[in-house]
Structure formats: C-alpha cells, structure tokens
Design an enzyme around this catalytic site. Structure first.
Site, PDB file in Angstrom:
ATOM      1  N   GLU A  90       0.846  -1.179   0.000  1.00 19.76           N
ATOM      2  CA  GLU A  90       0.000   0.000   0.000  1.00 19.76           C
ATOM      3  C   GLU A  90       0.886   1.234   0.000  1.00 19.76           C
ATOM      4  O   GLU A  90       1.972   1.244   0.578  1.00 19.76           O
ATOM      5  CB  GLU A  90      -0.903  -0.009   1.237  1.00 19.76           C
ATOM      6  CG  GLU A  90      -1.927  -1.129   1.183  1.00 19.76           C
ATOM      7  CD  GLU A  90      -2.838  -1.200   2.394  1.00 19.76           C
ATOM      8  OE1 GLU A  90      -3.961  -1.691   2.247  1.00 19.76           O
ATOM      9  OE2 GLU A  90      -2.434  -0.773   3.492  1.00 19.76           O
ATOM     10  N   CYS A 103       3.504   8.571   0.806  1.00 25.61           N
ATOM     11  CA  CYS A 103       4.034   7.739   1.878  1.00 25.61           C
ATOM     12  C   CYS A 103       4.365   6.385   1.240  1.00 25.61           C
ATOM     13  O   CYS A 103       3.494   5.655   0.789  1.00 25.61           O
ATOM     14  CB  CYS A 103       2.980   7.604   2.974  1.00 25.61           C
ATOM     15  SG  CYS A 103       3.536   6.629   4.371  1.00 25.61           S
ATOM     16  N   CYS A 110       6.183  -6.235   7.370  1.00 22.67           N
ATOM     17  CA  CYS A 110       7.328  -5.665   8.084  1.00 22.67           C
ATOM     18  C   CYS A 110       7.776  -6.655   9.140  1.00 22.67           C
ATOM     19  O   CYS A 110       6.957  -7.319   9.771  1.00 22.67           O
ATOM     20  CB  CYS A 110       6.943  -4.333   8.741  1.00 22.67           C
ATOM     21  SG  CYS A 110       8.334  -3.530   9.575  1.00 22.67           S
ATOM     22  N   CYS A 114       6.547  -3.980  15.776  1.00 28.82           N
ATOM     23  CA  CYS A 114       6.127  -2.978  16.771  1.00 28.82           C
ATOM     24  C   CYS A 114       4.677  -3.274  17.178  1.00 28.82           C
ATOM     25  O   CYS A 114       3.822  -3.531  16.324  1.00 28.82           O
ATOM     26  CB  CYS A 114       6.233  -1.569  16.193  1.00 28.82           C
ATOM     27  SG  CYS A 114       7.924  -1.129  15.735  1.00 28.82           S
ATOM     28  N   CYS A 117       1.576  -1.350  15.569  1.00 26.50           N
ATOM     29  CA  CYS A 117       1.584  -1.101  14.130  1.00 26.50           C
ATOM     30  C   CYS A 117       1.015  -2.294  13.368  1.00 26.50           C
ATOM     31  O   CYS A 117       1.430  -3.432  13.582  1.00 26.50           O
ATOM     32  CB  CYS A 117       3.013  -0.816  13.670  1.00 26.50           C
ATOM     33  SG  CYS A 117       3.156  -0.552  11.895  1.00 26.50           S
ATOM     34  N   CYS A 331      -1.196   6.483   9.894  1.00 28.00           N
ATOM     35  CA  CYS A 331       0.045   5.886  10.385  1.00 28.00           C
ATOM     36  C   CYS A 331      -0.234   4.556  11.062  1.00 28.00           C
ATOM     37  O   CYS A 331      -1.105   4.452  11.918  1.00 28.00           O
ATOM     38  CB  CYS A 331       0.699   6.779  11.435  1.00 28.00           C
ATOM     39  SG  CYS A 331       1.112   8.377  10.803  1.00 28.00           S
TER      40      CYS A 331
HETATM   41  N1  SAH Z   1       9.660   1.260   9.828  1.00 36.24           N
HETATM   42  C1  SAH Z   1       9.760   2.675   9.769  1.00 36.24           C
HETATM   43  C2  SAH Z   1       8.770   3.356   8.828  1.00 36.24           C
HETATM   44  C3  SAH Z   1       7.330   2.908   8.856  1.00 36.24           C
HETATM   45  S1  SAH Z   1       6.275   3.388  10.179  1.00 36.24           S
HETATM   46  C4  SAH Z   1       9.665   3.263  11.140  1.00 36.24           C
HETATM   47  O1  SAH Z   1       9.374   2.537  12.071  1.00 36.24           O
HETATM   48  O2  SAH Z   1       9.918   4.447  11.301  1.00 36.24           O
HETATM   49  C5  SAH Z   1       5.958   5.095  10.051  1.00 36.24           C
HETATM   50  C6  SAH Z   1       5.606   5.700  11.402  1.00 36.24           C
HETATM   51  O3  SAH Z   1       4.261   5.363  11.849  1.00 36.24           O
HETATM   52  C7  SAH Z   1       6.547   5.230  12.498  1.00 36.24           C
HETATM   53  O4  SAH Z   1       6.909   6.310  13.295  1.00 36.24           O
HETATM   54  C8  SAH Z   1       5.637   4.272  13.255  1.00 36.24           C
HETATM   55  O5  SAH Z   1       6.096   4.007  14.537  1.00 36.24           O
HETATM   56  C9  SAH Z   1       4.325   4.999  13.214  1.00 36.24           C
HETATM   57  N2  SAH Z   1       3.187   4.191  13.605  1.00 36.24           N
HETATM   58  C10 SAH Z   1       3.074   2.857  13.507  1.00 36.24           C
HETATM   59  N3  SAH Z   1       1.880   2.458  13.983  1.00 36.24           N
HETATM   60  C11 SAH Z   1       1.226   3.561  14.387  1.00 36.24           C
HETATM   61  C12 SAH Z   1      -0.063   3.796  14.948  1.00 36.24           C
HETATM   62  N4  SAH Z   1      -0.905   2.796  15.172  1.00 36.24           N
HETATM   63  N5  SAH Z   1      -0.397   5.070  15.229  1.00 36.24           N
HETATM   64  C13 SAH Z   1       0.445   6.086  14.983  1.00 36.24           C
HETATM   65  N6  SAH Z   1       1.663   5.935  14.449  1.00 36.24           N
HETATM   66  C14 SAH Z   1       2.057   4.687  14.157  1.00 36.24           C
END
Ligand code: SAH
Length: 343
Positions: A90, A103, A110, A114, A117, A331
C-alpha cells in the site's frame, strides 16, 4: 537483465557500452524514462525500433498494477500496488497546501513487530527491489506530481537499505525524476547500522527516528528492535549522525493512552532528546489498529500536557495530525487485506 528503473542516470552509458550498444543513446533513454515517463519501451518513439526491442529485453520496465484506490474524506488516497509475483504494497497520497506527499512502502509487510503497528502484525513477506519502489512512485505520479516523499509506509527502510537507497537516489537524480533530497524523509525504527551508512552517502535526505518510548523497559515492550539496539546505542548513533551530517533528526513519538503518555515519560523523553545536538520531536496520537483494541488514542489534554513538558524543556516539538483515517490509511494502519481472504 537489469531493470530500467534500477539504473541511475550516470550508469546508463557504461551499461550500454558493456552490451555493445551506443552510449550516446543514454540521453534519449533518460528523456523517455523521466521526461515522457514511458512505462513501455514501445512508447520511446525517439529511439529506433530495433533498439526499443533490445532495451525491452536487456532493461525491462517493471510491470505493476494498481489493484485498488480508496479515498478518505480528507482527500488522502491509498493505492494498492501489485508486482509481477502478485505481492502488493500500500502507498498513501496526501494532499496538503501546495504539497502532494507520497508515503512510500519498502517491504511487503514488516519484520520489526512494533506492538502498535498493523504493518508488522503478520511479519515480513519480502523486501521490495529498487525498481519496485520506483514503480510505486510511478503509480503515485499518475495521480499528480509528487512534491514530497516520506518513507513511512509498510516496511523498515534500513532493513532493506541498499534497494531503498538506490530507489531514492534515482527519484532524487537530476536527470531522473529530480525530486529534491530535502523533500524526501526516511523513517527508521532504529536499525542502528543504517545511521552511519546514511551519513556516509552525503545526500541531504531527511531522517526520522521512531522512538515512541523514553526508556528501555517500555521501548523493548513496544518495539522488539530495542532489544537488539537499546536506547543508549540508538541515541549515540543519532548524535553521531547529526554531528557528521549537520542535519537535524526528527524523533517520532506516537502517544498511546495510559502506556507512554505520563508526565514522567515526557520528562524522560526531553532528557533523551537533549543528548542529540540537533533534534526535534513530532508527537502523533495513536491511530487505532484492529489487532490491539487495548491501545487507545490519547485525549487532546494529554497531548497538550506532553507538548507543554517538552516545550518547557526547550525541545522543539510539533503536534501532528493523522490523515487518512477513514480509509485505513493513517500511520500504522497499512496492512494488506489479502484479496479474497478474510483477516
Ligand atoms: N519502519 C519505519 C517506517 C514505517 S512506520 C519506522 O518505524 O519508522 C511510520 C511511522 O508510523 C513510524 O513512526 C511508526 O512508529 C508509526 N506508527 C506505527 N503504527 C502507528 C499507529 N498505530 N499510530 C500512529 N503511528 C504509528
């Protein structure tokens, strides 16, 4: 066989020569690819027919298909882009005053896991190749000229460093799409070896670091990457990066109600950020994700309290809004819903 969208502009001449082709064609090839934005060598009408056929064989243009477009009420669009093997990612297009930001995803799924996420909730399927990342950009271009890129889609860019960097260098290249390096932001969850590599590139890409917790105990719970590279190592890498490049690092801090939103967390965060010579903070309220209904978005008051603590500690801080919520494009919400299969 080399994919056309993985060749940097300066590499065309030597590659053509190697294959017994005339190097002077490089300029016409670049114009076809990045002025006319062809997606099929047959459309490179400035080139002789037999050369077009040879190029199609030696330097194929990556095929992709836009399987789906969903639009959020705020104008954010989410595209589902599929590649030759049927795998898809996506990518989100975000219009804002005078800007059109893409984006970009770098992996299918991934591997970083996390907790908050969606992209990482089912692991990584595979990394994208440079030409596939460029294809994602080309898919977005058909909706308007992209002015900014944030590498904040699915995947961890530093876990797919070489291919991601090649794609970004190509998109940045003067004789390529020519998108300014300062308009391209790479975001990492903290894969430490990537920082020195990026600093050594000497390109002025912007760098964001997803921090989300100010101490190892909490961060390791939320972000498994922290067990491999704990906060001290991460902060040291960030400080080295800013000293070497003289460029700012932006720390992303997603605020999760009752998890990392206390005044004590804000104080601890301020102290950490101050160890990096040139740093600022983006505060983002959590976007709810299906697989963790226990993680809630904080209220406005909490966000303002957090902001206030950081400001009082003289940390440059921005409150960010999340865009694209009602299209599952915010995000952390990017996750493939396999066609035909139920989640
Ligand atoms: N792997 C990279 C880029 C992808 S995530 C990274 O971790 O930076 C892009 C951003 O969205 C990151 O800061 C991530 O932590 C954030 N993110 C992930 N899940 C989220 C959520 N549920 N709400 C808000 N931000 C989130």
């Amino acid at each position: 066989m080399t994919k056309a969208w993985s060749v940097l502009p300066d590499e065309w001449k030597p590659l053509l020569k190697e294959r017994g082709l005339r190097p002077f064609r490089a300029d016409q090839i670049l114009q076809s690819l990045y002025r006319d934005y062809i997606s099929d060598w047959n459309d490179a009408t400035t080139l002789p027919k037999d050369l077009r056929a040879t190029l199609a064989e030696e330097f194929p243009i990556t095929r992709y298909e836009i399987l789906d477009v969903s639009e959020s009420s705020d104008g954010t669009k989410k595209l589902l882009v599929a590649f030759a093997d049927g795998e898809a990612v996506e990518t989100v297009l975000i219009p804002a005053a005078g800007r059109f930001t893409q984006c970009l995803s770098t992996q299918v799924g991934c591997g970083m896991g996390c907790a908050f996420c969606a992209s990482g909730s089912r692991g990584v399927v595979r990394s994208l190749s440079a030409d596939e990342i460029v294809a994602e950009y080309m898919a977005a271009r058909s909706f308007g000229e992209i002015t900014n890129i944030v590498v904040m889609g699915m995947g961890e860019p530093f876990a797919n460093y070489d291919e991601t960097m090649r794609a970004l260098k190509l998109i940045n290249a003067g004789r390529g799409p020519n998108l300014g390096a300062r308009h391209i932001t790479i975001s990492t969850c903290g894969v430490v070896p990537g920082f020195a590599k990026l600093a050594a590139e000497g390109i002025q890409f912007e760098l964001s670091v997803s921090l989300h917790a100010p101490n190892d105990k909490l961060r390791s719970e939320l972000m498994p990457v922290n067990r491999r590279w704990p906060i001290d190592e991460l902060i040291a890498a960030c400080a080295d990066y800013t000293r070497q490049t003289k460029r700012i690092i932006t720390f992303e801090y997603t605020v999760i109600a009752g998890v990392n939103d206390s005044r004590a967390c804000a104080e601890e965060l301020a102290a950490l950020v101050k160890r990096v010579p040139m740093a600022k903070v983006n505060l983002i309220p959590l976007s709810p994700v299906e697989h963790r209904p226990d993680f809630k978005t904080p209220d406005e008051r909490t966000m303002l309290m957090f902001l206030d603590v950081l400001m009082k500690n003289r940390v440059q801080t921005m409150l960010r809004r999340s865009r694209g919520k009602d299209a599952d494009a915010a995000c952390g919400q990017l996750r493939l819903r396999r066609l035909g299969k139920k989640d």
